[in-house]
Design a protein around this motif. Structure first.
Motif, mmCIF file in Angstrom:
data_model
loop_
_atom_site.group_PDB
_atom_site.id
_atom_site.type_symbol
_atom_site.label_atom_id
_atom_site.label_comp_id
_atom_site.label_asym_id
_atom_site.label_seq_id
_atom_site.Cartn_x
_atom_site.Cartn_y
_atom_site.Cartn_z
ATOM 1 N N SER A 111 -1.153 -8.358 -2.139
ATOM 2 C CA SER A 111 -1.527 -7.003 -2.581
ATOM 3 C C SER A 111 -0.511 -6.538 -3.626
ATOM 4 N N ASP A 112 -0.828 -5.447 -4.309
ATOM 5 C CA ASP A 112 0.118 -4.922 -5.313
ATOM 6 C C ASP A 112 0.734 -3.606 -4.833
ATOM 7 N N LEU A 113 0.816 -3.470 -3.517
ATOM 8 C CA LEU A 113 1.349 -2.252 -2.901
ATOM 9 C C LEU A 113 2.733 -1.893 -3.469
ATOM 10 N N GLY A 114 3.593 -2.918 -3.651
ATOM 11 C CA GLY A 114 4.964 -2.654 -4.081
ATOM 12 C C GLY A 114 5.137 -2.430 -5.566
ATOM 13 N N LYS A 152 4.870 -10.722 -0.736
ATOM 14 C CA LYS A 152 3.408 -10.888 -0.728
ATOM 15 C C LYS A 152 2.709 -9.553 -0.948
ATOM 16 N N GLN A 153 3.401 -8.471 -0.590
ATOM 17 C CA GLN A 153 2.827 -7.131 -0.789
ATOM 18 C C GLN A 153 3.133 -6.566 -2.174
ATOM 19 N N GLY A 154 3.738 -7.385 -3.035
ATOM 20 C CA GLY A 154 3.970 -6.938 -4.407
ATOM 21 C C GLY A 154 5.319 -6.299 -4.649
ATOM 22 N N ARG A 504 -0.099 -5.084 8.079
ATOM 23 C CA ARG A 504 0.538 -4.488 9.266
ATOM 24 C C ARG A 504 1.960 -5.027 9.469
ATOM 25 N N ALA A 505 2.137 -6.330 9.232
ATOM 26 C CA ALA A 505 3.462 -6.946 9.396
ATOM 27 C C ALA A 505 4.451 -6.324 8.407
ATOM 28 N N GLY A 506 3.981 -6.061 7.176
ATOM 29 C CA GLY A 506 4.840 -5.438 6.164
ATOM 30 C C GLY A 506 5.151 -3.991 6.501
ATOM 31 N N ASP A 507 4.122 -3.246 6.897
ATOM 32 C CA ASP A 507 4.306 -1.817 7.208
ATOM 33 C C ASP A 507 5.268 -1.608 8.372
ATOM 34 N N ASN A 508 5.243 -2.539 9.335
ATOM 35 C CA ASN A 508 6.047 -2.389 10.552
ATOM 36 C C ASN A 508 7.295 -3.268 10.575
ATOM 37 N N PHE A 509 7.566 -3.954 9.456
ATOM 38 C CA PHE A 509 8.700 -4.893 9.409
ATOM 39 C C PHE A 509 8.665 -5.811 10.632
#
Length: 571
Positions: A111-114, A152-154, A504-509
């Motif tokens: 994703s390009d969230l970051g 991976k989240q950008g 979810r893994a990124g949001d919750n570390f």
């Protein structure tokens, strides 16, 4: 967009027709459930929460809502009591999921969230001149996995190894080396030799307390920039780092910065000055502190009564440096749970200093690594050295390969990938706040919830692709009925869930979400393998099933990579 998101969008839109516009697509998505029995549908939406707004009984709302929902990717929608049960068009979903995975490859779930913004991640941080124990494993592998997931989240992770490379112990070590040290021995086995010198210093100091004074004197010389002291300290640090790098290379962990505690020595006076200018320093028993009474916290110690600065001062300097250097979106500290109060105080002091970016700083705590249910201790000889654990794990895997597949082409490389992977996965499959009991048996088995089991599943799937002569470029539409089984659908459903799991893994570390996911995917794939003839006689059926197998290898490999594990194609 996953099918769950598409369904959430349809339900949110249908709710507007019924007069409910307070629930966003995200609210609806978070309310969706998976029915306990697949015969009840693929997704369920509970209507209890709507009863008050619509002044109707939940079963009546479910019946009305059902009338408003239709179209791809849905095949059927049923009201069952207070639930709307939704059945996906499995053939269409399978086609889209598999073709998406195969066309995107390792980018599936990106994703390009970051938006390319920096995220400094403080991880590993061992003390130089001391052994790298299993206790340091947790910060290293949790931090590395979080960095991979954020990438991976950008985001652009900046991996920082904040080495413990300063303090009175280095004065003691200099004294010990000058009295009893041997340059050749230190070069041959730096950590082992420096540790034995440090231990000897404490043993001798029991009978000769003047050694402690000498240690303090040499550390003072080091602080004042004495040439000999600085030369020895730099040498100890460089030799330690070389030893650590052997372990990091084995685990395929790298760093963008090894600026440790010493790096901030010349940056702490500025912190004290800023605190003084902002009127935040208070005297307490001769020490300088920042009070945090309004947060029900003890004060943060900035300067001791003898003028020495403390950890808090150093970490404030590090926070300012990292913000000014990286202009971070988030700053992450992967440090044990026992440091929780320290980081809470750190963020509150930065907040009082008027830095709004303190809200984007996160302490990622984790539990302890236990042995026989007890905390590992260097002094009590209960420490387990990571280097020895990795070497033993690799040797054990080599034995298994010699027994079961002696003709394997790259035995040494696979032994390393599986042995090291077993140690890393044993940690990361657990939620980070849980304590972990070190267990050889649990770590290295090729059955159950282990790294070797997931890696073996990946190798088995790759073997199927070779046997079936699968050609990636020959991807075609799925043959009707080729994946018409509950086993195949279970695999497709999990493949479809991967982007959500990464999010979810990124949001919750929380890397354990990826760990649990790859175990689940390996298990459902093995059921598919056991119950369905993948290499069927009919060419079109075989080609379709092999496409599903290829999608599984893609996602398993990427899931393992995010955790820091390799995915061997043969085992």
């Amino acid at each position: 967009m996953s099918y769950k998101h598409q369904v959430a969008e349809k339900i949110a839109s249908a709710l507007v027709h019924l007069g409910v516009d307070s629930l966003t697509k995200e609210n609806v998505y978070n309310m969706l459930e998976t029915p306990p029995n697949p015969a009840m549908g693929d997704i369920a939406f509970p209507c209890f929460q709507l009863a008050k707004a619509l002044r109707k009984a939940p079963p009546m709302i479910a019946a009305e809502l059902t009338e408003q929902i239709s179209g791809a990717p849905l095949k059927e929608v049923k009201a069952v009591g207070p639930y709307v049960n939704l059945f996906l068009d499995q053939e269409m979903v399978a086609q889209q999921v598999i073709s998406t995975v195969l066309s995107q490859g390792k980018a599936y779930g990106d994703s390009d969230l970051g938006q390319g913004r920096n995220v400094p991640i403080d991880l590993s941080s061992p003390n130089i001149a001391k052994p790298f124990s299993m206790g340091h494993l947790r910060s290293t592998v949790i931090g590395n996995a979080i960095a991979n997931i954020m990438e991976k989240q950008g985001y652009k992770p900046v991996r920082i190894n904040h080495l413990g490379d300063w303090g009175t112990q280095f004065g003691k070590l200099i004294v010990a080396y000058k009295l009893w040290g041997d340059e050749e021995k230190v070069k041959a086995e730096p950590i082992k030799e420096l540790l034995s010198l440090y231990i000897r210093f404490h043993e001798e100091a029991e009978n000769d307390p003047s050694l402690e004074d000498q240690g303090r004197e040499w550390f003072k010389k080091l602080e004042d920039g004495d040439t000999e002291a600085k030369h020895l300290w730099t040498w100890f640090r460089d030799e330690s780092l070389k030893e650590f790098m052997k372990i990091y290379d084995l685990m395929n962990v790298s760093f963008d910065s090894t600026n440790g505690e010493a790096f901030y020595n010349d940056k702490m006076d500025r912190v004290v000055q800023l605190l003084e200018e902002k009127g935040l320093l208070t005297e307490s028993d001769g020490a300088q502190v920042v009070t945090l009474d309004e947060y029900d916290m003890p004060p943060s110690l900035i300067k001791k009564s003898d003028g020495a600065t403390l950890y808090a001062t150093r970490d404030l300097a590090a926070a300012l440096y990292r913000h000014e250097t990286y202009d971070f979106a988030k700053a992450v500290y992967v440090v044990g749970n026992e440091q929780r109060l320290h980081f809470q105080q750190l963020y509150k002091v930065l907040e009082k200093m008027g830095y709004p970016w303190a809200a984007n700083m996160y302490h990622i705590p984790f539990g302890m690594m236990l042995k026989d249910g007890k905390k590992m201790s260097t002094r009590k000889g209960k420490v387990v050295l990571l280097e020895e654990v990795l070497a033993q794990a690799i040797a054990d895997v080599q034995k298994v390969i010699e027994e079961k597949n002696p003709s394997l082409a790259n035995k040494e490389e696979v032994s390393r990938q599986v042995g090291v992977g077993a140690v890393i996965f044993h940690d990361l499959k657990n939620y980070r706040l849980n304590d972990i009991n070190f267990s050889w048996e649990e770590m290295l088995t090729f059955e159950g919830e282990t790294g070797p089991y997931v890696q073996y599943t990946h190798a088995r799937a790759c073997s199927l692709l070779r046997k079936g002569n699968y050609q990636p470029e020959s991807q075609t539409s799925l043959a009707p009925g080729a994946l018409d089984s509950k086993e195949a659908w279970a695999v497709v459903t999990l493949l479809n869930a991967f982007p959500d799991i990464v999010e979810r893994a990124g949001d919750n570390f929380d890397p354990s979400l990826i760990g649990k996911y790859v175990i689940d995917l390996a298990q459902v794939f093995n059921k598919f393998y056991a119950n369905i003839r993948i290499l069927a006689e009919e060419e079109e059926i075989k080609a379709s099933r092999l496409q599903l197998v290829a999608a599984v290898t893609t996602v398993l490999k990427e899931g393992l990579r995010l955790l820091g594990l390799a995915a061997p194609e043969e085992m």
